[in-house]
Write a protein that holds these residues in place. Structure first.
Motif, PDB file in Angstrom:
ATOM      1  N   GLN A  18     -11.402 -44.025  -6.338  1.00  0.00           N
ATOM      2  CA  GLN A  18     -11.956 -45.336  -6.713  1.00  0.00           C
ATOM      3  C   GLN A  18     -12.403 -45.415  -8.170  1.00  0.00           C
ATOM      4  N   LEU A  21     -11.313 -51.534 -11.837  1.00  0.00           N
ATOM      5  CA  LEU A  21     -10.934 -52.216 -13.079  1.00  0.00           C
ATOM      6  C   LEU A  21     -12.023 -53.233 -13.428  1.00  0.00           C
ATOM      7  N   GLU A  44      -1.311 -56.407  -1.820  1.00  0.00           N
ATOM      8  CA  GLU A  44      -1.975 -55.539  -2.788  1.00  0.00           C
ATOM      9  C   GLU A  44      -2.470 -54.296  -2.059  1.00  0.00           C
ATOM     10  N   GLY A  46      -4.957 -51.267  -1.945  1.00  0.00           N
ATOM     11  CA  GLY A  46      -6.252 -50.853  -2.488  1.00  0.00           C
ATOM     12  C   GLY A  46      -6.925 -51.924  -3.333  1.00  0.00           C
ATOM     13  N   PRO A  47      -7.327 -53.049  -2.731  1.00  0.00           N
ATOM     14  CA  PRO A  47      -7.956 -54.123  -3.509  1.00  0.00           C
ATOM     15  C   PRO A  47      -9.328 -53.764  -4.054  1.00  0.00           C
ATOM     16  N   GLY A  48      -9.986 -52.788  -3.428  1.00  0.00           N
ATOM     17  CA  GLY A  48     -11.300 -52.368  -3.925  1.00  0.00           C
ATOM     18  C   GLY A  48     -12.294 -53.508  -3.902  1.00  0.00           C
ATOM     19  N   ALA A  51     -11.004 -57.013  -8.108  1.00  0.00           N
ATOM     20  CA  ALA A  51     -10.778 -57.429  -9.506  1.00  0.00           C
ATOM     21  C   ALA A  51      -9.410 -58.104  -9.679  1.00  0.00           C
ATOM     22  N   LEU A  52      -8.369 -57.439  -9.186  1.00  0.00           N
ATOM     23  CA  LEU A  52      -7.018 -58.021  -9.295  1.00  0.00           C
ATOM     24  C   LEU A  52      -6.825 -59.106  -8.234  1.00  0.00           C
ATOM     25  N   GLU A  67      -6.511 -51.844   2.681  1.00  0.00           N
ATOM     26  CA  GLU A  67      -7.653 -51.086   2.122  1.00  0.00           C
ATOM     27  C   GLU A  67      -8.148 -50.107   3.187  1.00  0.00           C
ATOM     28  N   ILE A  68      -8.496 -48.896   2.727  1.00  0.00           N
ATOM     29  CA  ILE A  68      -8.911 -47.841   3.659  1.00  0.00           C
ATOM     30  C   ILE A  68     -10.431 -47.743   3.813  1.00  0.00           C
ATOM     31  N   ASP A  69     -11.174 -48.164   2.797  1.00  0.00           N
ATOM     32  CA  ASP A  69     -12.627 -47.947   2.769  1.00  0.00           C
ATOM     33  C   ASP A  69     -13.352 -49.087   3.491  1.00  0.00           C
ATOM     34  N   GLY A  90      -6.807 -49.885   6.832  1.00  0.00           N
ATOM     35  CA  GLY A  90      -6.155 -48.618   7.138  1.00  0.00           C
ATOM     36  C   GLY A  90      -5.523 -47.971   5.927  1.00  0.00           C
ATOM     37  N   ASP A  91      -4.723 -46.945   6.228  1.00  0.00           N
ATOM     38  CA  ASP A  91      -4.137 -46.091   5.209  1.00  0.00           C
ATOM     39  C   ASP A  91      -2.782 -46.668   4.757  1.00  0.00           C
ATOM     40  N   ALA A  92      -2.660 -46.960   3.475  1.00  0.00           N
ATOM     41  CA  ALA A  92      -1.399 -47.521   2.955  1.00  0.00           C
ATOM     42  C   ALA A  92      -0.229 -46.562   3.169  1.00  0.00           C
ATOM     43  N   LEU A 114      -3.203 -48.110  -8.046  1.00  0.00           N
ATOM     44  CA  LEU A 114      -3.130 -47.135  -6.959  1.00  0.00           C
ATOM     45  C   LEU A 114      -4.111 -45.990  -7.120  1.00  0.00           C
ATOM     46  N   ILE A 118      -3.102 -40.245  -4.228  1.00  0.00           N
ATOM     47  CA  ILE A 118      -2.004 -40.407  -3.249  1.00  0.00           C
ATOM     48  C   ILE A 118      -0.813 -41.157  -3.856  1.00  0.00           C
TER      49      ILE A 118
HETATM   50  N1  SAM Z   1      -7.755 -52.639  -7.060  1.00  0.00           N
HETATM   51  C1  SAM Z   1      -9.104 -52.222  -7.396  1.00  0.00           C
HETATM   52  C2  SAM Z   1      -9.301 -52.341  -8.897  1.00  0.00           C
HETATM   53  O1  SAM Z   1      -8.298 -52.422  -9.616  1.00  0.00           O
HETATM   54  O2  SAM Z   1     -10.446 -52.327  -9.329  1.00  0.00           O
HETATM   55  C3  SAM Z   1      -9.414 -50.814  -6.901  1.00  0.00           C
HETATM   56  C4  SAM Z   1      -8.481 -49.734  -7.391  1.00  0.00           C
HETATM   57  S1  SAM Z   1      -9.002 -48.100  -6.977  1.00  0.00           S
HETATM   58  C5  SAM Z   1      -8.147 -47.186  -8.218  1.00  0.00           C
HETATM   59  C6  SAM Z   1      -8.037 -47.657  -5.559  1.00  0.00           C
HETATM   60  C7  SAM Z   1      -8.325 -48.441  -4.287  1.00  0.00           C
HETATM   61  O3  SAM Z   1      -7.462 -47.950  -3.248  1.00  0.00           O
HETATM   62  C8  SAM Z   1      -9.731 -48.314  -3.739  1.00  0.00           C
HETATM   63  O4  SAM Z   1     -10.177 -49.551  -3.297  1.00  0.00           O
HETATM   64  C9  SAM Z   1      -9.587 -47.335  -2.571  1.00  0.00           C
HETATM   65  O5  SAM Z   1     -10.577 -47.455  -1.577  1.00  0.00           O
HETATM   66  C10 SAM Z   1      -8.217 -47.708  -2.062  1.00  0.00           C
HETATM   67  N2  SAM Z   1      -7.525 -46.623  -1.329  1.00  0.00           N
HETATM   68  C11 SAM Z   1      -7.602 -45.291  -1.538  1.00  0.00           C
HETATM   69  N3  SAM Z   1      -6.805 -44.631  -0.696  1.00  0.00           N
HETATM   70  C12 SAM Z   1      -6.188 -45.575   0.065  1.00  0.00           C
HETATM   71  C13 SAM Z   1      -5.244 -45.522   1.132  1.00  0.00           C
HETATM   72  N4  SAM Z   1      -4.758 -44.349   1.558  1.00  0.00           N
HETATM   73  N5  SAM Z   1      -4.844 -46.675   1.688  1.00  0.00           N
HETATM   74  C14 SAM Z   1      -5.330 -47.871   1.266  1.00  0.00           C
HETATM   75  N6  SAM Z   1      -6.232 -47.989   0.256  1.00  0.00           N
HETATM   76  C15 SAM Z   1      -6.646 -46.865  -0.334  1.00  0.00           C
END
Ligand code: SAM
Length: 269
Positions: A18, A21, A44, A46-48, A51-52, A67-69, A90-92, A114, A118
């Motif tokens: 994590q 951006l 998208e 991993g939207p976190g 931001a995007l 999103e996994i978290d 879940g897990d992408a 990303l 991973i």
């Molecule tokens: N998109 C956001 C940004 O640009 O600020 C967050 C980017 S951060 C580098 C990576 C994101 O991917 C986090 O939200 C994290 O929880 C999520 N993530 C990590 N592993 C993942 C997985 N296996 N499957 C889905 N999402 C995942």
């Protein structure tokens, strides 16, 4: 700002890669490169903290996210209209992008900053859905992007280059410095565009064998083709196909690897 510190009310987790951006100018530049249009199907990864996501939604109207978290999922539910944002929890790496294309009946556009830990397995996972994708735009570690777009004969050219260039045309768009994120990563990032190639561009008859040959050719970079590929074909066959058995795998183009894979005697691996 380090992992464990708060960003937007959330404690960044290293295990999920994590780095959020925060530079709005960079967000705008990425979204302009993607050019989302209303009615397109986009996901998208991993939207976190969104931001995007927010900026994409302003242009496209509806977005899928994976999103996994769980904490971030709760945050997204709180801040986004469920009619505009479909959240897949879940897990992408296990997500069925093909099912989403079938459900939406249109080729999928995939985007994501990303998680670096991973990124390579995720790119391989996505490559399995290439025929159903329209394009992909990803932020990755610059060093990984350089390997993805590398040409034969360069130091960066390897298994990742061949396996992705077999399926995609790739373009490195621009770099993003560590200061654009919180917490700041140690490395520079790059944005890469990936567009699936027409299916007839490279046709390995047996893609599993093709993948094994590419892996063998780069397993030990200093080995010659004759030694690296001895489980698949002998020196005479290599020569008959027009390859110097003394060359190293890094000199071969994607098309060359396809020729080798398609001409391996069936009795071998
Ligand atoms: N998109 C956001 C940004 O640009 O600020 C967050 C980017 S951060 C580098 C990576 C994101 O991917 C986090 O939200 C994290 O929880 C999520 N993530 C990590 N592993 C993942 C997985 N296996 N499957 C889905 N999402 C995942």
């Amino acid at each position: 700002m380090k992992f464990g510190a708060r960003t937007g009310g959330h404690i960044a987790r290293r295990r999920f890669g994590q780095n959020f951006l925060t530079a709005t100018g960079v967000v705008t530049r990425i979204v302009e490169a993607i050019r989302p249009r209303p009615g397109e199907t986009m996901v998208e990864i991993g939207p976190g903290l969104g931001a995007l996501t927010r900026s994409l939604l302003e242009r496209i109207g509806h977005l899928h996210v994976v999103e996994i978290d769980r904490d971030l999922i709760a945050h997204l539910r709180e801040h986004f209209d469920p009619g505009c944002l479909t959240i897949h929890e879940g897990d992408a790496l296990e997500f069925d992008f093909g099912a989403l294309c079938a459900e939406e009946k249109s080729p999928l556009r995939v985007v994501g900053n990303l998680p670096y830990n991973i990124s390579t397995p995720l790119l391989f996972h996505l490559a399995g859905f290439a025929s159903r994708l329209r394009d992909g735009h990803f932020m990755l570690q610059k060093e990984v992007v350089m390997r993805m777009v590398a040409a034969p004969g360069t130091a960066e050219y390897g298994r990742l280059s061949v396996m992705l260039q077999y399926r995609f045309r790739m373009e490195r768009l621009f770099d993003v410095p560590p200061g654009a994120f919180r917490p700041a990563p140690k490395v520079t990032s790059s944005i890469v565009r990936m567009i699936p190639l027409p299916a007839e561009t490279h046709e390995a008859h047996d893609e599993t064998r093709f993948a094994r040959i590419v892996a063998a050719a780069f397993a030990q970079r200093r080995k010659t083709l004759k030694n690296a590929l001895r489980d698949f074909l002998d020196e005479t066959t290599l020569e008959a196909l027009g390859f110097d058995p003394g060359l190293r795998g890094e000199r071969l183009s994607v098309a060359d690897f396809v020729v080798i894979a398609n001409n391996c005697p069936d009795t071998r691996q």
